[in-house]
Motif scaffolding. Sequence first.
Motif: not given
Length: 477
Positions: A208-213, A252-256, A381-387
């Motif tokens: 869900d975090a991916k969809d929100y971002l 690019n942020f969304i697609d990659i 995964a948490d680190q990637r979300i913050e990045a």
Amino acid sequence: MILVCAIVPALILCLAILYIMLFRRFFLVKAKLPVLGIRGALGRTEGKRRRIAALGALFLVVCLTAQLAVSAWAPGMLMVFSYEEAARGQNPNVTRFNESNILSDDILEQVVQRSGLGISTEQLSGCLSISTPLDAEKLDVTQESDMKISTEYRVYCSGRVALYGTDPKTVLNLLADVYWEDFVLNYAENDSILDLSFERLDGMEYLDAKDYLEMQANKLRNYLPGYSSESSSFRAAGNEETFSSLSQKISNFIDIELERYEAFVLENGLADNRTTYQSRMQYANHQLDVTRRKEMASHDVRIEAINMYNAYMTRFVLIPTYDTDKEFYMSKTKVGVDYFADEAKEHLESATELVEEIEHNTYASQQIGGSHAAVSAYEQADQRIEALKAELINLAAQSRELCSTYVREKRDGYIQVSFAAPAVLDSTLRALLLTALFAAALGGNAVLDPLYREYKKGRPAGRRGSRKVKNQEEPAS
């Protein structure tokens, strides 16, 4: 300052009184006024010429000084709308511009509140007026070529506001500030969408975090093309980014980047609560499948309707037509079956997308149900979300900076406000005209004064004078 404002009207009133006296004396002594003796009558004023000149000079100085003082104390305010859409009678958001909003009740009410004056909105409205340079022109509204739209507005404030403990310039400054804030809030480009919020991201499922971002990133990507269409090559000073390049970075942020994050989560089957997430996916797929069946039913109905058409009816029709360049061509016209075919295609595409989404949810549920991911995978995964969040915040900041620079340079602040300097030439010409009329009135009264005195001496002194004449005649009889 109110007394200074009353000087010029008082001088005009005195001038009117002098002319009333002049015309009255003229009609009283016109019978005795020598037709060929005007030069002699003028000669009688030779001793009064210096007095007339001195009074005229004093009148000129007082009149000119008073006009300049009033102009400096209560100058007119010029508001110039400098953005491109203003020439078309539009606001920056392409809505219709209305000049009456400048002196609307809502704006004046805010002016009264900020000033803290003991004045009502109606009283303030009576002290303000607005005009445009086009008001003095006679335009033929029936001719499109004569239709003009003003981008300049002059606002005037009467000196009567001094009765409420303020001055016109202060009122106009407050009006300009209040209107500019209201204009930017309601009609200018609203960049509040660039204020990204990540409060709901805490405690959210990893997928869900991916969809929100992605939703937050789409806000940026959908906002920038409007500016890009206006000026695709615009760059801020010291920055090589354009609207197009920033939009591409967001894509690019969304697609990659987000796709890589989603692939990592699915590969490891990460979820805070597996049972709850699997139940959600099962319910979502049930809803999607119902919608898919509706789409397929709509598709089948239209295919059935197409099969019911006669082959002769499905032939296209060519109609002779002229294009915009007045060139002749044969236009193909759709028939009913063409519309059914287009709708059937749309429903089929929608159903296909729903099938893909169902398959994705099923795969995600399976991966999470059979996952035995280590704690390190969750930390990664948490680190990637913050990045990802930090990168998105940086893209939002760059977008805001570029948009703000564009608005500041290309829109020129939307509204330019200036105060008119005292019109020395106009004030001087008006003062000279009034002085000439004043000197003429004084000279005319000086010419007629001797004749008027003779007229008064030869006139009987009312009832008392006639009674004395009668008493003197009685002894003689």
